[in-house]
Write an enzyme that holds these catalytic residues in place. Structure first.
Site, PDB file in Angstrom:
ATOM      1  N   LYS A  76      -2.663   6.132  -4.985  1.00 53.71           N
ATOM      2  CA  LYS A  76      -3.582   4.924  -4.647  1.00 53.71           C
ATOM      3  C   LYS A  76      -4.547   5.119  -3.496  1.00 53.71           C
ATOM      4  CE  LYS A  76      -0.372   1.481  -6.710  1.00 53.71           C
ATOM      5  NZ  LYS A  76       0.376   0.444  -6.629  1.00 53.71           N
ATOM      6  N   TYR A  95      -4.616   4.234 -14.832  1.00 52.72           N
ATOM      7  CA  TYR A  95      -3.656   3.955 -13.823  1.00 52.72           C
ATOM      8  C   TYR A  95      -2.213   4.567 -13.651  1.00 52.72           C
ATOM      9  CZ  TYR A  95      -0.312   1.111 -10.989  1.00 52.72           C
ATOM     10  OH  TYR A  95       0.485   0.656 -10.119  1.00 52.72           O
ATOM     11  N   TYR A 138       3.572  -2.439   1.212  1.00 52.80           N
ATOM     12  CA  TYR A 138       3.724  -3.689   0.681  1.00 52.80           C
ATOM     13  C   TYR A 138       4.177  -4.557   1.485  1.00 52.80           C
ATOM     14  CZ  TYR A 138       3.342  -0.279  -3.122  1.00 52.80           C
ATOM     15  OH  TYR A 138       3.078   0.784  -3.783  1.00 52.80           O
ATOM     16  N   SER A 186       2.798   5.436  -6.398  1.00 48.60           N
ATOM     17  CA  SER A 186       1.635   4.580  -5.719  1.00 48.60           C
ATOM     18  C   SER A 186       0.918   5.369  -4.501  1.00 48.60           C
ATOM     19  CB  SER A 186       2.220   3.418  -5.031  1.00 48.60           C
ATOM     20  OG  SER A 186       2.377   2.495  -5.984  1.00 48.60           O
ATOM     21  N   VAL A 223       7.154   4.438  -5.583  1.00 52.77           N
ATOM     22  CA  VAL A 223       8.406   4.318  -5.936  1.00 52.77           C
ATOM     23  C   VAL A 223       9.291   5.557  -6.316  1.00 52.77           C
ATOM     24  CG1 VAL A 223       8.455   1.768  -6.742  1.00 52.77           C
ATOM     25  CG2 VAL A 223       7.690   3.531  -8.160  1.00 52.77           C
TER      26      VAL A 223
HETATM   27  N1  LIG Z   1       4.948   1.209  -5.677  1.00 48.37           N
HETATM   28  C1  LIG Z   1       4.750   2.033  -6.790  1.00 48.37           C
HETATM   29  O1  LIG Z   1       4.952   3.329  -6.658  1.00 48.37           O
HETATM   30  C2  LIG Z   1       4.260   1.490  -8.185  1.00 48.37           C
HETATM   31  C3  LIG Z   1       3.774   2.316  -8.862  1.00 48.37           C
HETATM   32  C4  LIG Z   1       4.167   2.328 -10.503  1.00 48.37           C
HETATM   33  N2  LIG Z   1       3.206   3.098 -11.199  1.00 48.37           N
HETATM   34  C5  LIG Z   1       4.131   0.862 -10.927  1.00 48.37           C
HETATM   35  O2  LIG Z   1       2.843   0.498 -11.293  1.00 48.37           O
HETATM   36  O3  LIG Z   1       4.960   0.177 -10.856  1.00 48.37           O
END
Ligand SMILES: NC(=O)CC[C@H](N)C(=O)O
Length: 315
Positions: free
Chosen positions: A73, A197, A249, A70, A267
């Site tokens: 992003k 994505y 988050y 993420s 993650v």
């Molecule tokens: N928090 C994350 O890094 C989530 C990204 C992961 N690619 C997902 O969509 O679940």
């Protein structure tokens, strides 16, 4: 706490953090809903600090590539703002979500408009926005080139095994994307949008590459190492504001309280943190806390902010 004045100060601080955390390596829970991530050794730990005057400090596995997930992003949001400017805010909000990164409940209440560009639904919307006029393959190439340009490093690549692994098991993200499509909120086919994505989430980078890629956010929109101008000063400030309020988050408040720096987690266990005017910092430790953010990574940044006085809320 007075600010570190010399390069030795920062060197000593980062060494100290590493030493203090070494006995705890392996704590936290490695993400296992993406099979390829579940295989990563939880005992990795790396950290890199790149200051706005160009000094680089590193400890541990700072040169081992990991899945940035993420954190990517931040880069796709930057691209989207470059392509569409403030119009993106018709499609995605900029408020903290207070719910998990992959939550679907809020989306129904809010008619399929995601709360912010950093939760999954929001980042999927951003992928849809930047797909305009491109094939998914072209756009994925453009994202990789953009991140290489930011970090000034041609060796950055996508880990296609990770992208495949997530494509095969990303039921939740398919649900989010289909749900938004049902509200008429995606312009492109779900498979195309998620293809983009999943691939940008699968970018593999080292802490050093990541800290360099984030440096423009610490330095008013331009990378002081390369002279590359990326965004305006105002835009850098605004991206930092979103990272501070939404980058972790439903753990964003806790991160702001403890660390006090704009940050974005993934993650894979990475966190990119920005100390405006001072430095860009990347840390990687795969074990996650209950919010899905790196446990020791957050702790390392808390120690760093405490010892440098770099919190945006004051020393
Ligand atoms: N928090 C994350 O890094 C989530 C990204 C992961 N690619 C997902 O969509 O679940």
């Amino acid at each position: 706490m007075h600010e570190p004045r010399t390069q030795q100060d920062l060197r000593a601080i980062i060494d100290d953090i590493y030493l203090e955390l070494t006995p705890r390596l392996g704590e936290g829970k490695v993400a296992d809903y993406i099979p390829q991530l579940a295989r990563v050794d939880a005992r990795h730990f790396g950290m890199a600090i790149v200051t706005t005057d160009g000094a680089v400090y590193r400890v541990g596995d700072a040169e081992v590539p990991f899945s940035i997930q993420s954190i990517s992003k931040v880069f796709t949001l930057t691209l989207a703002l470059g392509k569409h400017g403030e119009n993106i805010w018709h499609r995605v909000g900029r408020e903290p979500s207070g719910s998990a990164f992959n939550s679907i409940v809020q989306l129904e209440h809010e008619g399929g408009k995601p709360r912010n560009p950093f939760i999954n639904a929001g980042a999927i919307t951003i992928s849809d926005l930047i797909l305009a006029g491109h094939t998914p393959k072209e756009l994925i190439g453009e994202i990789v080139r953009f991140v290489r340009y930011l970090a000034d490093d041609e060796n950055i690549v996508i880990d296609h095994e990770v992208a495949r692994s997530e494509t095969a098991t990303g039921y939740r993200n398919f649900a989010l994307a289909n749900f938004m499509r049902s509200f008429g909120r995606l312009d492109h086919p779900v498979e195309h949008v998620l293809g983009v994505y999943f691939h940008h989430c699968a970018l593999a980078m080292t802490c050093i590459q990541l800290a360099k890629a984030g440096l423009f956010l610490a330095a008013g929109g331009a990378n002081p190492l390369t002279g590359h101008s990326v965004v305006s000063r105002q835009r850098a400030r605004r991206i930092n504001a979103l990272m501070l309020t939404c980058g972790h988050y439903d753990g964003s408040g806790d991160f702001a309280y403890r660390v006090g720096l704009p940050g974005k987690s993934g993650v894979g266990g990475g966190i990119l943190a920005v100390a405006p005017g001072k430095a860009s910092v990347a840390v990687w430790s795969p074990g996650l806390n209950e919010y899905g953010n790196s446990l020791l990574g957050s702790l390392a940044l808390e120690m760093l902010a405490g010892r440098t006085g770099w919190s945006v809320f004051g020393p």
